[in-house]
Design an enzyme around this catalytic site. Structure first.
Site, PDB file in Angstrom:
ATOM      1  N   SER A 127       0.937  -1.208   0.008  1.00  6.55           N
ATOM      2  CA  SER A 127       0.115  -0.005  -0.094  1.00  6.55           C
ATOM      3  C   SER A 127       0.853   1.370  -0.070  1.00  6.55           C
ATOM      4  O   SER A 127       1.847   1.139   0.735  1.00  6.55           O
ATOM      5  CB  SER A 127      -0.729  -0.032   1.398  1.00  6.55           C
ATOM      6  OG  SER A 127      -1.423   1.214   1.573  1.00  6.55           O
ATOM      7  N   TYR A 152      -2.086  -0.281  11.076  1.00  6.92           N
ATOM      8  CA  TYR A 152      -2.319  -1.098   9.503  1.00  6.92           C
ATOM      9  C   TYR A 152      -1.206  -0.688   8.561  1.00  6.92           C
ATOM     10  O   TYR A 152      -0.750  -1.636   8.002  1.00  6.92           O
ATOM     11  CB  TYR A 152      -3.409  -0.532   8.868  1.00  6.92           C
ATOM     12  CG  TYR A 152      -3.646  -0.689   7.714  1.00  6.92           C
ATOM     13  CD1 TYR A 152      -4.149  -1.903   6.980  1.00  6.92           C
ATOM     14  CD2 TYR A 152      -3.310   0.242   6.477  1.00  6.92           C
ATOM     15  CE1 TYR A 152      -4.030  -2.523   5.647  1.00  6.92           C
ATOM     16  CE2 TYR A 152      -3.371  -0.247   5.124  1.00  6.92           C
ATOM     17  CZ  TYR A 152      -3.770  -1.474   4.791  1.00  6.92           C
ATOM     18  OH  TYR A 152      -3.480  -1.703   3.280  1.00  6.92           O
ATOM     19  N   LYS A 156       1.899  -3.324   6.921  1.00  4.51           N
ATOM     20  CA  LYS A 156       2.285  -3.652   5.223  1.00  4.51           C
ATOM     21  C   LYS A 156       3.848  -3.339   5.244  1.00  4.51           C
ATOM     22  O   LYS A 156       4.558  -3.982   4.597  1.00  4.51           O
ATOM     23  CB  LYS A 156       1.605  -2.267   4.783  1.00  4.51           C
ATOM     24  CG  LYS A 156       0.138  -2.807   4.512  1.00  4.51           C
ATOM     25  CD  LYS A 156       0.088  -3.892   3.492  1.00  4.51           C
ATOM     26  CE  LYS A 156      -1.626  -4.424   3.322  1.00  4.51           C
ATOM     27  NZ  LYS A 156      -2.082  -5.655   3.142  1.00  4.51           N
TER      28      LYS A 156
HETATM   29  P1  NAD Z   1     -11.101  -6.423   1.273  1.00  4.23           P
HETATM   30  O1  NAD Z   1     -11.486  -6.342   2.863  1.00  4.23           O
HETATM   31  O2  NAD Z   1     -12.343  -6.143   0.469  1.00  4.23           O
HETATM   32  O3  NAD Z   1     -10.566  -7.780   0.953  1.00  4.23           O
HETATM   33  C1  NAD Z   1      -9.736  -8.604   1.782  1.00  4.23           C
HETATM   34  C2  NAD Z   1     -10.522 -10.005   1.893  1.00  4.23           C
HETATM   35  O4  NAD Z   1      -9.735 -10.664   2.846  1.00  4.23           O
HETATM   36  C3  NAD Z   1     -11.729 -10.088   2.625  1.00  4.23           C
HETATM   37  O5  NAD Z   1     -12.683 -10.781   1.889  1.00  4.23           O
HETATM   38  C4  NAD Z   1     -11.777 -10.795   4.151  1.00  4.23           C
HETATM   39  O6  NAD Z   1     -12.710 -11.411   4.341  1.00  4.23           O
HETATM   40  C5  NAD Z   1     -10.309 -11.683   3.713  1.00  4.23           C
HETATM   41  N1  NAD Z   1      -9.574 -11.755   4.903  1.00  4.23           N
HETATM   42  C6  NAD Z   1      -8.888 -10.927   5.893  1.00  4.23           C
HETATM   43  N2  NAD Z   1      -8.260 -11.793   6.577  1.00  4.23           N
HETATM   44  C7  NAD Z   1      -8.066 -12.865   6.436  1.00  4.23           C
HETATM   45  C8  NAD Z   1      -7.740 -14.042   7.128  1.00  4.23           C
HETATM   46  N3  NAD Z   1      -7.017 -14.217   8.001  1.00  4.23           N
HETATM   47  N4  NAD Z   1      -7.986 -15.579   6.421  1.00  4.23           N
HETATM   48  C9  NAD Z   1      -8.759 -15.392   5.029  1.00  4.23           C
HETATM   49  N5  NAD Z   1      -9.159 -14.333   4.641  1.00  4.23           N
HETATM   50  C10 NAD Z   1      -8.959 -13.083   5.155  1.00  4.23           C
HETATM   51  O7  NAD Z   1     -10.060  -5.421   1.109  1.00  4.23           O
HETATM   52  P2  NAD Z   1      -9.582  -4.948  -0.403  1.00  4.23           P
HETATM   53  O8  NAD Z   1      -9.794  -3.578  -0.389  1.00  4.23           O
HETATM   54  O9  NAD Z   1      -9.814  -5.897  -1.567  1.00  4.23           O
HETATM   55  O10 NAD Z   1      -7.782  -5.035  -0.026  1.00  4.23           O
HETATM   56  C11 NAD Z   1      -7.160  -6.250  -0.636  1.00  4.23           C
HETATM   57  C12 NAD Z   1      -5.822  -5.975  -0.081  1.00  4.23           C
HETATM   58  O11 NAD Z   1      -5.084  -4.902  -0.536  1.00  4.23           O
HETATM   59  C13 NAD Z   1      -5.510  -6.008   1.384  1.00  4.23           C
HETATM   60  O12 NAD Z   1      -4.245  -6.607   1.597  1.00  4.23           O
HETATM   61  C14 NAD Z   1      -5.488  -4.546   1.470  1.00  4.23           C
HETATM   62  O13 NAD Z   1      -4.671  -4.107   2.568  1.00  4.23           O
HETATM   63  C15 NAD Z   1      -4.750  -4.089   0.310  1.00  4.23           C
HETATM   64  N6  NAD Z   1      -4.900  -2.552   0.065  1.00  4.23           N
HETATM   65  C16 NAD Z   1      -6.291  -2.058  -0.076  1.00  4.23           C
HETATM   66  C17 NAD Z   1      -6.585  -0.821  -0.445  1.00  4.23           C
HETATM   67  C18 NAD Z   1      -7.870  -0.290  -0.384  1.00  4.23           C
HETATM   68  O14 NAD Z   1      -8.005   0.809  -0.325  1.00  4.23           O
HETATM   69  N7  NAD Z   1      -8.784  -1.187  -0.767  1.00  4.23           N
HETATM   70  C19 NAD Z   1      -5.237  -0.160  -0.870  1.00  4.23           C
HETATM   71  C20 NAD Z   1      -3.892  -0.539  -0.633  1.00  4.23           C
HETATM   72  C21 NAD Z   1      -3.806  -1.818  -0.094  1.00  4.23           C
HETATM   73  C1  WQD Z   2      -9.363   9.835   0.526  1.00  2.01           C
HETATM   74  C2  WQD Z   2      -9.212  11.226   0.843  1.00  2.01           C
HETATM   75  C3  WQD Z   2      -9.648  11.853   3.351  1.00  2.01           C
HETATM   76  C4  WQD Z   2     -13.534  10.130   3.675  1.00  2.01           C
HETATM   77  C5  WQD Z   2      -6.574   4.752   2.774  1.00  2.01           C
HETATM   78  C6  WQD Z   2      -5.400   4.230   3.374  1.00  2.01           C
HETATM   79  C7  WQD Z   2      -4.273   3.680   2.352  1.00  2.01           C
HETATM   80  C8  WQD Z   2      -4.912   2.890   1.361  1.00  2.01           C
HETATM   81  C9  WQD Z   2      -6.177   3.614   0.807  1.00  2.01           C
HETATM   82  C10 WQD Z   2      -5.023   0.649   2.201  1.00  2.01           C
HETATM   83  C11 WQD Z   2      -8.537  11.610   2.243  1.00  2.01           C
HETATM   84  C12 WQD Z   2     -10.838  12.289   2.464  1.00  2.01           C
HETATM   85  C13 WQD Z   2     -12.355  10.533   3.147  1.00  2.01           C
HETATM   86  C14 WQD Z   2     -14.704  11.054   3.979  1.00  2.01           C
HETATM   87  C15 WQD Z   2     -13.055  12.942   3.117  1.00  2.01           C
HETATM   88  N1  WQD Z   2      -5.466   1.828   1.967  1.00  2.01           N
HETATM   89  N2  WQD Z   2     -12.098  11.847   3.040  1.00  2.01           N
HETATM   90  N3  WQD Z   2     -14.305  12.310   3.799  1.00  2.01           N
HETATM   91  O1  WQD Z   2      -6.942   7.794   3.813  1.00  2.01           O
HETATM   92  O2  WQD Z   2      -6.144   8.220   1.361  1.00  2.01           O
HETATM   93  O3  WQD Z   2      -5.973   6.039   2.253  1.00  2.01           O
HETATM   94  O4  WQD Z   2      -7.133   3.733   1.768  1.00  2.01           O
HETATM   95  O5  WQD Z   2      -3.781   0.114   2.006  1.00  2.01           O
HETATM   96  O6  WQD Z   2      -3.300   2.864   2.911  1.00  2.01           O
HETATM   97  O7  WQD Z   2      -4.782   4.891   4.293  1.00  2.01           O
HETATM   98  O8  WQD Z   2      -7.965   6.885   1.658  1.00  2.01           O
HETATM   99  O9  WQD Z   2     -10.569   7.025   0.853  1.00  2.01           O
HETATM  100  O10 WQD Z   2      -9.810   7.212   3.416  1.00  2.01           O
HETATM  101  O11 WQD Z   2      -9.421   8.942   1.841  1.00  2.01           O
HETATM  102  O12 WQD Z   2     -12.774  14.019   3.180  1.00  2.01           O
HETATM  103  O13 WQD Z   2     -15.587  10.812   4.439  1.00  2.01           O
HETATM  104  O14 WQD Z   2     -10.609  11.589   1.146  1.00  2.01           O
HETATM  105  O15 WQD Z   2      -9.297  12.930   4.221  1.00  2.01           O
HETATM  106  O16 WQD Z   2      -8.035  12.995   1.818  1.00  2.01           O
HETATM  107  P1  WQD Z   2      -6.646   7.246   2.410  1.00  2.01           P
HETATM  108  P2  WQD Z   2      -9.707   7.642   2.209  1.00  2.01           P
END
Ligand code: NAD
Ligand code: WQD
Length: 338
Positions: A127, A152, A156
């Site tokens: 991430s 979190y 990562k």
């Molecule tokens: P999500 O929560 O929709 O998907 C993750 C899935 O993993 C879920 O369905 C959950 O039930 C499953 N899971 C969690 N812990 C588990 C475990 N111990 N065993 C088996 N299954 C488990 O999240 P997502 O948005 O699809 O994110 C996927 C990956 O990408 C995650 O690693 C997340 O940290 C990373 N990521 C997400 C974002 C984002 O904003 N969505 C951004 C950067 C990185």
């Molecule tokens: C985006 C922007 C908020 C909600 C997070 C994790 C990052 C990655 C992506 C997993 C920010 C603003 C949001 C609201 C708002 N995830 N906002 N009102 O914080 O950039 O990133 O998700 O790895 O690690 O930190 O994403 O979608 O929460 O926010 O103004 O109700 O929207 O302040 O500027 P963020 P977000």
């Protein structure tokens, strides 16, 4: 003939489900594992409707070592895409132990399962949160990681470090670490999208939930930052573009094109979009006015972050197709349907 049999962990989740579709469409065979802590298996129906393939999901908690190793012994995988993790930044501040236990143990168990069964290709979901609060914009893979803003983000960073160490001593183990920026949007079919069991906190679902009336209003967290309009800037990447990068990363390992056995890639579109610009993009493409107010800054928010993703373009051949308007259009179509 199949290009390989891939275990997609977290396959019922948001990015996992879109990636499964892309993998199937590009010739991979897929098995999912998901403990359903933030998803349910109805997503598999959507995947079957889009692809014509019924994907099997194993309901296993990957943080449980024996059950995870058993899964690897029962099925032969050529590669793993490890999405499974808890991902809520705010929740991780309140429940750090749960986040460390889940996110670290599941990676360790997956690596052990792979090593026991000779599976060598791992794509890991990292991430942009590993960059912390950086001044260097856009960030490249060489931008130094700063202290993470949350447990979190720290999970990562720690998972990345685990993989760096494993790759160092295991030349046959091939890891690709993908640092996603802000994934959003939904599959254009509207058959799958973001459907978390837990309340949404990311900007795009907050926008669509406000527009449809699930929330009375939404807050813009601060408009007094040093950015063009005072709101925070992020790099929003369409989940379909993001999904395809995983297929390309597996192709890259299959074809042995990697320069080292541990490669890092940023995945963003390289454009900074402010919160207010995202809101206005939504209003423009949908014609729906959003009830939003300017609120206080949110603790832990970085001011601005966006990617330089040239390496993914150059080495994976990845070219994102969608912009913020496409993201908002598909996120809205999905919200109206679900
Ligand atoms: P999500 O929560 O929709 O998907 C993750 C899935 O993993 C879920 O369905 C959950 O039930 C499953 N899971 C969690 N812990 C588990 C475990 N111990 N065993 C088996 N299954 C488990 O999240 P997502 O948005 O699809 O994110 C996927 C990956 O990408 C995650 O690693 C997340 O940290 C990373 N990521 C997400 C974002 C984002 O904003 N969505 C951004 C950067 C990185
Ligand atoms: C985006 C922007 C908020 C909600 C997070 C994790 C990052 C990655 C992506 C997993 C920010 C603003 C949001 C609201 C708002 N995830 N906002 N009102 O914080 O950039 O990133 O998700 O790895 O690690 O930190 O994403 O979608 O929460 O926010 O103004 O109700 O929207 O302040 O500027 P963020 P977000």
């Amino acid at each position: 003939m199949s290009k390989g049999r891939i275990l997609v962990t977290g396959g019922c989740g948001y990015i996992g489900s879109h990636t499964i579709v892309d993998l199937i469409e590009n010739g991979y065979e897929v098995v999912a594992v998901d403990n359903l802590s933030n998803a349910d298996e109805s997503v598999l129906k959507g995947i079957a409707e889009i692809t014509g393939v019924n994907v099997k999901n194993h309901v296993v908690d990957l943080a449980e070592r024996e059950a995870t190793i058993r899964l690897f012994q029962e099925e032969a995988f050529t590669g793993v895409i490890h999405f499974a993790a808890l991902k809520h930044v705010g929740e991780s501040v309140d429940q750090p132990i749960r986040y460390y236990q889940n996110n670290l143990n599941s990676l360790l168990n997956v690596i052990e399962g792979m090593q026991e069964t000779g599976c060598q290709h791992l794509i890991f979901s990292s991430s942009c949160s590993v960059y912390g609060n950086t001044d260097e914009l856009p960030v490249t893979e060489k931008t130094p990681r700063q202290s993470a803003e949350s447990p979190y983000g720290r999970t990562k960073q720690m998972c990345e470090d685990i993989l760096f160490d494993v790759c160092k001593i295991s030349p046959d183990f091939q890891g690709v670490l993908l640092r996603y920026f802000n994934p959003a949007g939904a599959h254009p079919s509207c058959l799958i999208g973001e459907a978390p069991s837990n309340p949404a906190s990311n900007l795009a679902p907050v926008i669509t939930e406000t527009a449809i009336g699930k929330r009375k209003e939404m807050m813009v967290f601060g408009n007094d930052y040093n950015t063009s309009d005072g709101s925070c800037v992020r790099d929003y990447i369409h989940v379909v573009d993001l999904a395809h990068a995983h297929t390309l990363a597996l192709d890259y390992l299959r074809e042995n094109r990697q320069a080292s056995n541990c490669e890092l890639f940023n995945l963003g579109i390289g454009t900074g979009v402010s919160v207010l610009e995202a809101i206005h993009a939504f209003e423009e493409v949908t014609g729906v006015r959003l009830n939003y107010r300017i609120g206080d800054r949110r603790a832990g928010d970085v001011v601005a972050i966006y990617a330089n993703a040239d390496k993914a373009g150059r080495e994976l051949g990845w070219q994102p197709k969608y912009n913020i308007k496409d993201i908002m259009k598909t996120a809205w179509a999905w919200e109206q349907k679900r």
